[in-house]
Structures are given as structure tokens and as C-alpha cells.
Design an enzyme around this catalytic site. Structure first.
Site, PDB file in Angstrom:
ATOM      1  N   ASP A  49       0.838  -1.198   0.000  1.00 55.58           N
ATOM      2  CA  ASP A  49       0.000   0.000   0.000  1.00 55.58           C
ATOM      3  C   ASP A  49       0.869   1.242   0.000  1.00 55.58           C
ATOM      4  OD1 ASP A  49      -2.950   1.136   0.848  1.00 55.58           O
ATOM      5  OD2 ASP A  49      -1.339   2.285   1.779  1.00 55.58           O
ATOM      6  N   TYR A  54       3.254   9.745  -0.642  1.00 52.61           N
ATOM      7  CA  TYR A  54       4.371   9.135   0.088  1.00 52.61           C
ATOM      8  C   TYR A  54       5.700   9.356  -0.632  1.00 52.61           C
ATOM      9  CZ  TYR A  54       0.590   6.476   2.400  1.00 52.61           C
ATOM     10  OH  TYR A  54      -0.550   6.099   3.067  1.00 52.61           O
ATOM     11  N   LYS A  79      -2.922   5.955  -4.248  1.00 50.09           N
ATOM     12  CA  LYS A  79      -3.987   6.913  -3.915  1.00 50.09           C
ATOM     13  C   LYS A  79      -3.795   8.241  -4.652  1.00 50.09           C
ATOM     14  CE  LYS A  79      -3.620   4.959   0.739  1.00 50.09           C
ATOM     15  NZ  LYS A  79      -2.231   4.479   0.623  1.00 50.09           N
ATOM     16  N   HIS A 112      -7.448   9.758  -1.477  1.00 56.55           N
ATOM     17  CA  HIS A 112      -6.687   9.753  -0.227  1.00 56.55           C
ATOM     18  C   HIS A 112      -7.450  10.397   0.940  1.00 56.55           C
ATOM     19  CE1 HIS A 112      -2.228   9.442   1.128  1.00 56.55           C
ATOM     20  NE2 HIS A 112      -3.036   9.185   2.122  1.00 56.55           N
TER      21      HIS A 112
END
Length: 275
Positions: A49, A54, A79, A112
Site C-alpha cells: 500500500d 508518500y 492513492k 486519499h
């Protein structure tokens, strides 16, 4: 033998999703993400994930490619970040994520956060990507019941997954009941309470089974039918987190752990976030 490789849930559209995955929030894209993903896959993980926010999608993709495991055997989630929400911008953001991951198809694509005034248009973009075959399943993250109701009313598809902060101190029982009744798979981020595991009950139950408090919490997730994605970059901890398929909590123990709930968040409130 049941383990992280074989244990999965069936989403509402028939797609199989592993119960256990690796979360890579705060894992750096300087070689760390690639090494961590490769170590997790070696330890038996088959679900990763990540998210555009990120900033490690390239490392995640490299780790998957270099793992020696077929791409089709790895479940990849990413996301759409808040700044990219809206119909056209979400489509463009997805293409960027797909390029960085180095994959043709993403297994699960999530919104998100529920950015006010934008998430229904973002959902239309996800529905298009799903219908066009670029993603195998679509869902949301950090959505409360009223957000989900907006999506369901406005959209063509019901979200297949809702990823939220979920752990013994934040059980979100009303939301969990709503997702179950709507056939939306609940998925836990920060399942280990960002390391806040110093609770005597978790230690006592763990001692009974020869398991750590972290393993007890992750097992509690599974027995509550919640997909869980603990994060670690430590190869030994990765293996420990995956070693949760050889014991079962009693119904009483599950209830005792659930009773730790304090409605305590370690992350932002989905109705009041500023990013």
C-alpha cells in the site's frame, strides 16, 4: 497452510485482496522503499500500500519488479492526493502514479482524503479508470459515513474499500457497521497505533499465545474482518507482523480488545484536516 500469501478477502466486485499488506508511509524513496518491499515480499507479503503523497512509488515499483514474484501475484494500492483531486487532474495524477510504479494496471486506487467540493468529481475519474480496465478495484480513504453516502448517491459504483485509521483505541464501530452493510471492505492504516502498544491487556493476551502485542492487534484486525497494513522497514519485524495466521483470539478476547476504544486518533480528523 494459511499465511500472508494465501489469506484474502473477496471485494464486492469479486477481486481477491490479501488480508495483510505492507504500508509504506514515511518509507524513503532512496533505496529504502525498494529494499523494504523486496524484504516484505520475501517474508510472504503479497500486498503493498503506497500513495502519490508518500513520494516512494518508484521505489515500490522497483522492489516489486526485483522480487522475483510475478506482478500478477502482488496486490498494489495507491492513492490520488488532495492537490490533484477533480476529474481531469485525477486522471493525470493516476497516469503519473502508474508511470512511477511501472505497472500497466493498479489493483486498487483510492481517494486519499475527502476534499470538500472535489471528491465526487474525483470519484467519477476513478470510475472511468475502473471501467476502462486500468484499475481492478476502486475505493476511498479516510471517508466518514456522510462522505460515503455522497459517493454512493452521486456515483455509479459503491466504493469497494474504505481505508481509515483503525486500531483498539479507535474502533469506529458505527462506520464499520455501515461499511459492512454496504459491502465496503474496511482497511486499517496505523493499525499498531504508531507504536503505542504498551497496554497490559495486549501483553497478557500475547503471553498466552506466545505473541507480541503487535501480533495480537493485527490478529484482532483480521478477526474483525478488517484488512491491515502495518508499516515496518525492519526485516525481522516484517516477518513478525506476518506471523499472525497460526493462532486465533477467543470472542471474549476480541471484545476485551475492542473495549479499549477511546475514540483516540493519532492522525487527522477526516472532517477537519488541512492539507
Amino acid at each position: 497452510m494459511t499465511n500472508a500469501r494465501t489469506e484474502s478477502t473477496t471485494l464486492s466486485n469479486g477481486v481477491q485482496m490479501p488480508w495483510l499488506g505492507l504500508g509504506v508511509w514515511k518509507v524513503k524513496d532512496d533505496g529504502e522503499a525498494e529494499r523494504t518491499v523486496a524484504a516484505a515480499i520475501e517474508a510472504g507479503y503479497r500486498s503493498i500500500d503506497t500513495a502519490a503523497a508518500y513520494n516512494n512509488e518508484e521505489g515500490v515499483g522497483a522492489g516489486i519488479r526485483n522480487s522475483g514474484i510475478a506482478r500478477d501475484d502482488i496486490f498494489v494500492t495507491t492513492k490520488i492526493w488532495n492537490a490533484n483531486q477533480g476529474y481531469e487532474s485525477s486522471l493525470a495524477a493516476f497516469e503519473e502514479s502508474r508511470r512511477k510504479l511501472g505497472v500497466d494496471v493498479v489493483d486498487l486506487l483510492l481517494i486519499h482524503w475527502p476534499v470538500k467540493g472535489k471528491y465526487t468529481d474525483t470519484w467519477r475519474a476513478l470510475e472511468k479508470l475502473y471501467k476502462d480496465g486500468y484499475v481492478r478495484a476502486i475505493g476511498v480513504s479516510n471517508f466518514q459515513i456522510h462522505h460515503l453516502q455522497d459517493i454512493i448517491q452521486a456515483g455509479e459504483f459503491v466504493p469497494m474499500v474504505n481505508q481509515v485509521e483503525y486500531h483498539p483505541l479507535l474502533t469506529q464501530q458505527e462506520l464499520h457497521a455501515f461499511t459492512k452493510s454496504s459491502r465496503i471492505q474496511l482497511m486499517a492504516w496505523s493499525p499498531l497505533m504508531q507504536g503505542n502498544l504498551d497496554h497490559s491487556l495486549l501483553a497478557e493476551i500475547g503471553a498466552k499465545y506466545g505473541k507480541s502485542p503487535a501480533q495480537v492487534v493485527l490478529r484482532w484486525d483480521l478477526q474483525n474482518e478488517v484488512v491491515t497494513i502495518p508499516k515496518s522497514t525492519n526485516p525481522l519485524r516484517l516477518k513478525e507482523n506476518a506471523d499472525i495466521f497460526d493462532f486465533a483470539l477467543t470472542p471474549e478476547e476480541v471484545a476485551q480488545i475492542s473495549a479499549l476504544n477511546r475514540n483516540q486518533r493519532f492522525g487527522p480528523d477526516p472532517d477537519n484536516f488541512n492539507f
